[in-house]
Design a protein around this motif. Structure first.
Motif, PDB file in Angstrom:
ATOM      1  N   SER A 112     -84.763 -46.721  -0.213  1.00 25.18           N
ATOM      2  CA  SER A 112     -83.522 -46.443  -0.947  1.00 25.18           C
ATOM      3  C   SER A 112     -82.874 -45.235  -0.273  1.00 25.18           C
ATOM      4  N   LYS A 113     -81.848 -44.700  -0.881  1.00 23.88           N
ATOM      5  CA  LYS A 113     -81.198 -43.516  -0.318  1.00 23.88           C
ATOM      6  C   LYS A 113     -82.129 -42.305  -0.356  1.00 23.88           C
ATOM      7  N   HIS A 115     -85.988 -47.042   5.234  1.00 23.95           N
ATOM      8  CA  HIS A 115     -85.494 -46.554   3.954  1.00 23.95           C
ATOM      9  C   HIS A 115     -85.703 -47.591   2.867  1.00 23.95           C
ATOM     10  N   TYR A 159     -91.263 -44.942  -7.276  1.00 24.69           N
ATOM     11  CA  TYR A 159     -90.161 -45.862  -7.011  1.00 24.69           C
ATOM     12  C   TYR A 159     -90.691 -47.286  -7.103  1.00 24.69           C
ATOM     13  N   GLU A 176     -82.791 -41.320  -8.941  1.00 24.61           N
ATOM     14  CA  GLU A 176     -83.906 -41.342  -8.001  1.00 24.61           C
ATOM     15  C   GLU A 176     -84.303 -39.947  -7.524  1.00 24.61           C
TER      16      GLU A 176
END
Length: 740
Positions: A192-193, A190, A287, A542
């Protein structure tokens, strides 16, 4: 010998593909299959001379899941791929091509690309996972045939039919029964989330699995049949710049990558009739990660052209972990030099300066760049905070052959600083100490260290010249203050290599709460003007950026000059070439009369110039407003308090916004030049201050404007232009299809 798995990707359109052995139709996961901000479309399919078509994996949302492939004997995996980006910035990780590895039970197999394009193959024997990894790396933007063979006692790994590794084994492969993954790891990490790593970015022509190990002769025969068919035009593999042109929030006349994520633009220079501008780029998704240098070219700094990625992390190079921001100059013998921040996370001091130069100086667009295999400047243990040492800015002394370089940093016991170096050849640099440092105890909001320092001359109409030092505050430890972009006006003491500011306290360059950031700049040799570029930061979460497929764009280029020894800012004059139609041109009317004339103006791309005469009270504009006023953004000047503010509290239905602004003393005449481009808002007020911001209205008619103030307020003049895009839709190409 026969095929036991065959993905040919020869459909050429749609969101499903057929596995030919089992006859199963597989769904292709892709974010724009159900698009939220544009028309729904399927993944891109690129025509292929080798196999008919190849499927484009976007690097963050495209993948396929299938039932387990259970086979416990000898086998061969053959795959034709063209990678667009590697996972160089996340340590020892890989991007999956085909993965059925059960790591928990040490079973199955996975074929992937390691950090810098090394081919990696993993197999489990029920007790342990065994790893093979080539030394040779695949090339970005080129097709390569990968072949892995396994038979009891031996594994062989080939690239383009050439044997790279052979491993004798005394164990037997144990298959797994977990689902098969294409283009994504079965155990993705991961970022990020929302965003996952380990996903393939680029084209896959086919993936084939045979129930025996192919001989070297058979593998060579397969490659020879492909030879002559592996040519790949850049447009086939690079991200499609037409894909997102119907996104309701995506800017159309700003410099912006074809898709995915960008950070600050940097390293502008002019060479042989063309302007070059680079930017921090991630070709794997919208991202922050996988830092490369994207590249634009232009003849006027307005209409830009996307070029091939210029710099990227490379194994064994000085910058294996990412290529961060920097600048450019024309060096000795008239050769352009790029100075970038190298990233090597394996080192104690993991940031410094490295150099790249053009591979072919005769190439009009300078597409290919060679990254030198040595460090130009390395941080020492006497230069402040470790690994807070980045973003070189280089300029040449106009009077003699000497180049200066400043780089951002910070000193724990003192405060943020910029260090300075000099060179007579752009290769060897001599340290000259602290260029400028502030006391962090007195100015804690200026950060613990500085990023992206910029140093430019600015002149007034009489030819009087000062220098402007621009920087971005940064906090390498937790702070109650926010990152922002500031500047000082002052003089350059060449004898002592120091900047001497006119005042102790800096000023914000923009009131948009960090929407204007990542400054870079240069002196345009054509006009002699000092030009600044910036990133226009997005303002979405995001998930919204995942759904949109893009994040951020460059701000419009700004000219800096002096007036009364104060900094002034105005849009680059060349931007007038964006004007497509004059929608309104009036003078000496009341505010009420003007509002009647602009009721029917509602476009997403506008330039508005308005002068309010003898302001008394509050005046301004309502922007991006729907007719029922459920959504609107207000630009307000408060004459009594000498304040300007952008009120975004109703910019988007269902989401509470903020108010951005600050002091502005303009006397009685308030003038505004503003640019609207879908979600972007750039306001230039009396050429003294700017507010750069965003608004993402949801209602389809939220494109109206009107003036704010007393109905009898006199408007000295107002002009409204409809602007044209710099990115062209063109015809639907052979490589992309909207059909389902």
């Amino acid at each position: 010998m026969s095929l036991i798995y065959n993905l040919e990707f020869n459909e050429g359109y749609g969101s499903k593909t057929k596995e030919r052995v089992r006859g199963t139709f597989l769904c292709i996961n892709y974010v724009l299959n159900d698009a939220k901000y544009k028309s729904t479309c399927t993944p891109r399919w690129a025509k292929s001379n080798a196999s008919g078509y190849a499927l484009d994996f976007d690097g963050y949302s495209t993948f396929i899941k299938d039932e387990a492939l259970v086979h416990d004997g000898a086998f061969t995996i053959s795959s034709l791929v063209a990678p667009r980006c590697f996972e160089a910035c996340h340590g020892e990780v890989s991007t999956a091509i085909i993965d059925q590895l059960d790591r928990e039970n040490n079973r199955g197999f996975a074929l992937s690309l390691f950090q810098h394009g090394e081919v990696q193959f993993e197999m489990g024997d029920g007790e342990k996972i065994h790893l093979l990894r080539t030394r040779q790396q695949l090339e970005l933007y080129k097709k390569s045939l990968i072949t892995v063979t396994y038979s009891k006692g031996k594994i062989e790994l080939f690239i383009n039919s050439k044997l790279q590794m052979i491993k004798e084994v005394d164990w037997a492969f144990v298959p797994s029964d977990i689902p098969l993954s294409i283009g994504i790891s079965n155990t993705p990490f991961h970022i990020s989330k929302i965003f996952k790593g380990g996903m393939f970015s680029g084209l896959i022509d086919y993936i084939k699995v045979f129930n025996e190990n192919l001989s070297e002769e058979e593998i060579q025969r397969e490659f020879y049949e492909l030879e002559g068919k592996l040519q790949l035009d850049l447009k086939d593999i690079d991200l499609d710049e037409t894909l997102l042109l119907d996104d309701i929030h995506r800017p159309q006349y700003h410099a912006i990558p074809p898709q995915h994520w960008m950070n600050e633009p940097h390293a502008p220079f002019y060479y042989n009739g063309k302007y070059h501008l680079f930017y921090q780029k991630n070709a794997s998704g919208p991202y922050f990660s996988n830092l490369h240098w994207g590249h634009w070219t232009s003849e006027d700094m307005v209409f830009w052209q996307n070029e091939k990625t210029a710099l990227f992390p490379q194994k064994g190079d000085v910058s294996p972990s990412g290529v961060w921001s920097g600048s450019a100059t024309i060096g000795p013998q008239g050769i352009p030099y790029l100075f970038y921040t190298f990233a090597d996370f394996s080192k104690k001091f993991n940031q410094g300066v490295a150099i790249a130069t053009p591979k072919d100086i005769e190439d009009p667009n300078l597409i290919e760049w060679v990254m030198e295999d040595k460090v130009a400047i390395m941080q020492t243990d006497r230069q402040g905070i470790r690994s807070q040492f980045r973003d070189p800015f280089v300029w040449k002394d106009p009077a003699k052959d000497i180049w200066y370089l400043i780089i951002g940093g910070g000193i724990d016991e003192k405060g943020p600083t910029a260090w300075i170096y000099t060179s007579i050849d752009c290769e060897n640099w001599e340290f000259k100490g602290e260029f400028f440092t502030v006391d962090k105890a007195e100015y804690p909001y200026l950060g613990t260290n500085w990023e992206l320092p910029v140093f430019l001359p600015v002149s007034d109409a009489k030819g009087n010249t000062k220098h402007v030092f621009i920087f971005m505050s940064f906090f390498h430890t937790e702070s109650r203050y926010h990152v922002d972009t500031y500047y000082y006006i002052g003089d350059f003491d060449k004898d002592n290599f120091r900047f001497v500011p006119d005042s102790e306290e800096p000023q914000l360059i923009d009131y948009g709460k960090f929407k204007f950031s990542g400054p870079s700049g240069f002196v345009d040799p054509v006009t002699g003007k000092s030009i600044v570029f910036s990133i226009l930061q997005g303002d979405r979460n995001e998930q919204e950026e995942y759904d949109a497929g893009w994040a951020h764009n460059a701000g419009l280029p700004i000219e800096l000059y002096l007036e009364n020894n104060e900094l002034r800012m105005r849009p680059l004059e060349n931007l007038t070439s964006l004007r497509d139609a004059l929608l309104l041109d009036e003078a000496n009317l009341t505010l009420s009369e003007i509002n009647q004339k602009i009721e029917k103006i509602n476009h997403k791309m506008l330039e508005v110039l308005v002068e309010f005469e003898e302001v008394d009270g509050i005046v301004g504009l309502e922007l991006k407003k729907n007719l029922n006023e459920h959504e609107k953004t207000l630009l307000i000047y408060d004459e009594e308090n000498n304040q300007v503010r952008l009120d975004r509290r109703k910019s988007r239905l269902g989401r509470e916004g903020d108010i951005q602004g600050g002091p502005l003393d303009v006397g009685k005449d308030f003038s505004v030049q503003l640019f609207l481009d879908h979600s972007t808002i750039e306001c230039f007020m009396n050429n003294k201050k700017t507010i750069t911001s965003r608004a993402y209205p949801l209602l389809s008619d939220s494109d109206h404007i009107s003036l704010i103030g007393d109905q009898g307020t006199k408007i000295r003049s107002i002009k409204i232009y409809k602007l044209k895009p710099i990115w062209k839709r063109g015809e639907t190409s052979d490589y992309y299809d909207n059909r389902h």
